[in-house]
Design a protein around this motif. Sequence first.
Motif, short mmCIF file in Angstrom:
data_model
loop_
_atom_site.label_atom_id
_atom_site.label_comp_id
_atom_site.label_asym_id
_atom_site.label_seq_id
_atom_site.Cartn_x
_atom_site.Cartn_y
_atom_site.Cartn_z
N VAL A 377 0.85 -1.19 0.00
CA VAL A 377 0.00 0.00 0.00
C VAL A 377 0.89 1.25 0.00
N LEU A 378 0.64 2.13 -0.95
CA LEU A 378 1.40 3.37 -1.07
C LEU A 378 0.52 4.55 -0.70
N ARG A 379 1.11 5.55 -0.10
CA ARG A 379 0.38 6.81 0.15
C ARG A 379 1.26 7.96 -0.30
N GLY A 380 0.86 9.19 0.01
CA GLY A 380 1.61 10.35 -0.46
C GLY A 380 0.63 11.32 -1.08
N ASN A 381 1.14 12.47 -1.54
CA ASN A 381 0.22 13.51 -2.00
C ASN A 381 -0.49 13.14 -3.31
N ALA A 383 -1.86 10.02 -3.66
CA ALA A 383 -2.89 9.06 -3.27
C ALA A 383 -3.04 9.10 -1.74
N PRO A 384 -3.62 10.21 -1.23
CA PRO A 384 -3.70 10.35 0.23
C PRO A 384 -4.46 9.22 0.91
N ASP A 385 -5.45 8.64 0.23
CA ASP A 385 -6.20 7.53 0.83
C ASP A 385 -5.67 6.17 0.39
N GLY A 386 -4.55 6.18 -0.31
CA GLY A 386 -3.89 4.92 -0.62
C GLY A 386 -3.96 4.54 -2.09
N ALA A 387 -2.98 3.73 -2.48
CA ALA A 387 -2.92 3.10 -3.80
C ALA A 387 -2.22 1.77 -3.56
N VAL A 388 -2.28 0.86 -4.52
CA VAL A 388 -1.65 -0.45 -4.31
C VAL A 388 -0.70 -0.77 -5.47
N ILE A 389 0.27 -1.62 -5.16
CA ILE A 389 1.15 -2.17 -6.20
C ILE A 389 1.42 -3.62 -5.83
N LYS A 390 1.43 -4.48 -6.87
CA LYS A 390 1.66 -5.91 -6.65
C LYS A 390 3.14 -6.20 -6.90
N LEU A 391 3.87 -6.37 -5.81
CA LEU A 391 5.32 -6.49 -5.94
C LEU A 391 5.75 -7.75 -6.68
N GLU A 487 -10.06 8.96 -6.36
CA GLU A 487 -9.88 8.93 -7.81
C GLU A 487 -10.00 10.34 -8.41
N ALA A 488 -9.54 10.48 -9.65
CA ALA A 488 -9.57 11.79 -10.31
C ALA A 488 -11.00 12.34 -10.40
N ALA A 489 -11.96 11.50 -10.75
CA ALA A 489 -13.34 11.99 -10.94
C ALA A 489 -13.99 12.42 -9.63
N ALA A 490 -13.38 12.03 -8.50
CA ALA A 490 -13.89 12.48 -7.20
C ALA A 490 -13.06 13.66 -6.69
N GLY A 491 -12.22 14.22 -7.55
CA GLY A 491 -11.42 15.38 -7.17
C GLY A 491 -10.12 15.02 -6.46
N GLY A 492 -9.69 13.76 -6.57
CA GLY A 492 -8.41 13.36 -5.97
C GLY A 492 -7.25 14.07 -6.64
N PRO A 493 -6.08 14.09 -5.99
CA PRO A 493 -4.92 14.80 -6.54
C PRO A 493 -4.50 14.30 -7.92
N LEU A 494 -4.84 13.07 -8.26
CA LEU A 494 -4.52 12.55 -9.59
C LEU A 494 -5.09 13.47 -10.68
N ALA A 495 -6.23 14.09 -10.37
CA ALA A 495 -6.88 14.99 -11.34
C ALA A 495 -6.00 16.19 -11.67
N LEU A 496 -5.04 16.51 -10.80
CA LEU A 496 -4.27 17.76 -10.95
C LEU A 496 -2.93 17.56 -11.66
N ARG A 513 4.54 10.18 -4.97
CA ARG A 513 4.46 11.62 -4.77
C ARG A 513 4.48 12.39 -6.09
N LEU A 514 3.74 13.50 -6.06
CA LEU A 514 3.75 14.44 -7.17
C LEU A 514 4.61 15.62 -6.72
N GLU A 515 5.72 15.89 -7.46
CA GLU A 515 6.65 16.92 -7.01
C GLU A 515 6.24 18.28 -7.57
N VAL A 516 5.10 18.73 -7.09
CA VAL A 516 4.58 20.05 -7.49
C VAL A 516 4.20 20.77 -6.20
N ASP A 517 4.53 22.07 -6.12
CA ASP A 517 4.30 22.77 -4.85
C ASP A 517 2.80 23.00 -4.60
#
Length: 571
Positions: A377-381, A383-391, A487-496, A513-517
């Motif tokens: 489970v990954l977090r950060g700006n 995906a504040p509520d989380g994202a997943v990756i299958k290692l 998600e983006a359609a719910a206004g998540g940071p991915l949309a930006l 992380r998204l490296e944008v101020d």
Amino acid sequence: MKPLRSQSWFGRKDREGFIYRSWMKSDGWPHDLFDGRPVIGICNTWSELTPCNSHFREIAEFVKRGVWEAGGFPLEFPVMSLGEVPLRPTAMLFRNLASMDVEESIRGNPIDGVVLLMGCDKTTPSLLMGAASVNLPTIGVSGGPKLSGKFHGHDLGSGTGVWQMSEQVNSGTMPVEEFFEAESCMHRSKGHCMTMGTASTMASMVEALGMSLPGNAAIPAVDARRYTLAQLTGRRIVQMVKEDLIMSRILTREAFENAIRANAAIGGSTNAVIHLIAIAGRMGVPLCLDDFEKLGSKLPCLVNIQPSGKHLMEDFYYAGGLPTVLRELAEAGALHRNALTANGKTVGENVAAAPCWNREVIHPYADPFKPNAGITVLRGNLAPDGAVIKLSAASPHLLQHRGRAVVFENIEEFHSRINDESLDVDENCVLVLKNCGPKGYPGMAEVGNMPLPPKVLRKGVTDMVRISDARMSGTAYGTVVLHACPEAAAGGPLALVKSGDMVALDVAGRAVRLEVDDATLAKRRAQWTPPPLPKRGWERLYVEHVLQAHEGADLDFLVGGSGSGVPRDSH
Ligand code: FES
């Protein structure tokens, strides 16, 4: 034995009793079948539009044999069947709708116990979710995987082979005629996908949860032992009714923890995260994304099956199947041995003597196929509520990566630009896809494993970091960050995110992380507008009520259960 609920229909000596029995008798049932024996509903997802479940009428007949043998009265009923491949825009859009069909079909009918026939991806969670909200004695039978695909002398895995071969076609190393020839070689028998895709994963979850007889996950669909298992399941459900072994006695917090660990050990699908959280939600068992990180992410993958490895489900069955994996976990102290299962024994008792016949396919815990390979489970700006990756299916060299974002606003834009030779992209970039989450697609399609640009593939590169709010097929692989929440359609940071932004994936630090101020992001947010709601029907209801992926993507008003009581008569 507690009074049977079916007797409040069939056991009555009044006008309603006449009505309930008489219309059933039009099928030729003799009067003594209404004498108080357990009525077993066989919940069937057979459909010619769900080819993975096309043998379910045969399986149902074997379940009926067992029910008759044990003194029950079997009645088969259809529910909405979700074919993963043909159903557009994605079968996941209808998982919750199918679960409502299952729930109301069980609750509204004179049924004392239920056998769930499940196979293709969404047919398993939808049936478990619906049945959990009623909470009768319930047991599952999976349809079983197809025989191994065979092509030009090699194994060819469902889904996984498609992704591999289409990359070869795009890079010019496979003639397109061979690609189409492989179609008939990949799927050559009845059954569900025979890689460790979502169907095999969820069949394994059914077994790990204790919701089936031992051995359910891996027996091939066309193996006679699949039909024996169905018959034994029919016998067993009658006893479960007599023991009042309801779902909530099996689906405990311990059972879900066992499932999370089993999913890591088999290299299971990321879709299991969403489905297990949704099933637990119906059962009232607290389960969240962090449980997957805490319980599963550091576990080793024991099973060498595509897409994480090279073998297929047939090999898994011959090597011992899920009981062997569960025994390995139990001996390593990574299983709640005392969790109760559908056969009335604990999972520890069921698997204590499970042998392994092929260590190439099922590795021992002490010498795993891949270490630290669970879903992370990954977090950060981003995906504040989380994202997943299958290692287990990712490339180790990309797990720490920083790259320039190449952004696609939706799936149509992705398809229209990805093959364009002028697209400004190289193998160090990060592909970002928006608006493919639960609300955005709608239905959270399996498009997160975006095909790579042909000009990158031609260099021999086969993996890039990809990030989206979508899911991916359990048969897919790659360094793919999925389920970004919100998600983006719910206004998540991915949309930006914009093309050219720098994105950092830090799996060791569990961050994306998204490296944008913040000031720039605030300006972009002020310009963002949500997508319009669908105009009507199921899509409208779905988009208005669907929860985010980290909450299981159920509808908000379906979480929990209503039990099995229906005091009012139909006439
Ligand atoms: Fe049905 Fe894979 S498409 S299980």
